[in-house]
Scaffold this motif. Structure first.
Motif, PDB file in Angstrom:
ATOM      1  N   ARG A 115       1.111  -1.243  -0.204  1.00  0.00           N
ATOM      2  CA  ARG A 115      -0.136  -0.010   0.051  1.00  0.00           C
ATOM      3  C   ARG A 115       0.899   1.324   0.086  1.00  0.00           C
ATOM      4  O   ARG A 115       2.042   1.286   0.842  1.00  0.00           O
ATOM      5  CB  ARG A 115      -0.857   0.132   1.332  1.00  0.00           C
ATOM      6  N   SER A 155       1.172   5.279   0.454  1.00  0.00           N
ATOM      7  CA  SER A 155       0.495   6.269   1.063  1.00  0.00           C
ATOM      8  C   SER A 155       1.230   7.803   1.181  1.00  0.00           C
ATOM      9  O   SER A 155       2.568   7.677   1.136  1.00  0.00           O
ATOM     10  CB  SER A 155      -0.077   5.984   2.493  1.00  0.00           C
ATOM     11  N   ARG A 156       0.521   8.754   1.264  1.00  0.00           N
ATOM     12  CA  ARG A 156       1.305  10.184   1.626  1.00  0.00           C
ATOM     13  C   ARG A 156       0.433  10.741   2.654  1.00  0.00           C
ATOM     14  O   ARG A 156      -0.672  10.867   2.503  1.00  0.00           O
ATOM     15  CB  ARG A 156       1.248  10.784   0.195  1.00  0.00           C
ATOM     16  N   GLN A 165      -2.685   9.073   3.758  1.00  0.00           N
ATOM     17  CA  GLN A 165      -3.738   8.830   2.873  1.00  0.00           C
ATOM     18  C   GLN A 165      -3.375   7.884   1.777  1.00  0.00           C
ATOM     19  O   GLN A 165      -2.305   7.971   1.123  1.00  0.00           O
ATOM     20  CB  GLN A 165      -4.250  10.253   2.184  1.00  0.00           C
ATOM     21  N   THR A 166      -3.964   6.716   1.599  1.00  0.00           N
ATOM     22  CA  THR A 166      -3.714   5.851   0.570  1.00  0.00           C
ATOM     23  C   THR A 166      -3.644   6.471  -0.895  1.00  0.00           C
ATOM     24  O   THR A 166      -4.657   6.877  -1.191  1.00  0.00           O
ATOM     25  CB  THR A 166      -4.752   4.601   0.618  1.00  0.00           C
ATOM     26  N   GLN A 187      -6.585   9.942  -6.931  1.00  0.00           N
ATOM     27  CA  GLN A 187      -5.124  10.502  -6.624  1.00  0.00           C
ATOM     28  C   GLN A 187      -4.565  10.564  -8.116  1.00  0.00           C
ATOM     29  O   GLN A 187      -3.299  10.817  -8.320  1.00  0.00           O
ATOM     30  CB  GLN A 187      -4.458   9.527  -6.092  1.00  0.00           C
TER      31      GLN A 187
END
Length: 147
Positions: A40, A42-43, A46-47, A71
């Motif tokens: 997974r 994320s940043r 947030q995925t 995204q």
């Protein structure tokens, strides 16, 4: 790119992984088979998306690469792909393969080149992804690592 992605190892039965792949029309039938690693990305908590690898000695198969719809268009697909390539290289792969029906131009922009199926290692050709989950019309592409 100007941003850092965090990656977390997942199991193939993770519901969010399955949902994202199914939503993108990508195969989910073999996610729990042995020899697969899923991540997974994320940043800021947030995925952003998901991606997977199958390692076969010096050959790796990139698979299950998806950026969540909200995204897309922000460069995350490139960042995720490069992170997966780096992971494959760290695990001893000298080349990475990908099968795609719709994203050949994207992978070409990252240095992948089309390859005839009879030129790929048998370990790649006998994966469930290559042998049954992706149609014969899917493009097989390769990129040397760490290039």
């Amino acid at each position: 790119m100007g941003f850092d992605l965090n990656q977390q190892v997942l199991e193939g039965r993770d519901d969010s992984l399955r949902g994202a792949l199914a939503g993108a029309g990508l195969p989910v039938d073999d996610l729990t088979d042995a020899g697969r690693s899923f991540y997974r990305f994320s940043r800021g908590g947030q995925t952003i998306g998901f991606g997977g690898l199958e390692l076969y000695g010096e050959a790796a198969l990139l698979r299950s690469l998806v950026v969540l719809p909200d995204q897309q268009g922000l460069g995350f697909g490139r960042a995720i792909t490069l992170a997966l390539l780096d992971q494959a290289h760290k695990n001893g792969a000298a080349a990475a393969y990908v099968l795609t029906e719709t994203a050949a131009p994207f992978f070409r922009s990252l240095g992948f080149l089309p390859v005839a199926r009879d030129e790929a290692p048998s370990a790649i050709l006998t994966t469930r992804q290559a042998a049954s989950l992706c149609p014969a019309s899917a493009a097989l592409m390769v990129r040397g690592l760490p290039a």
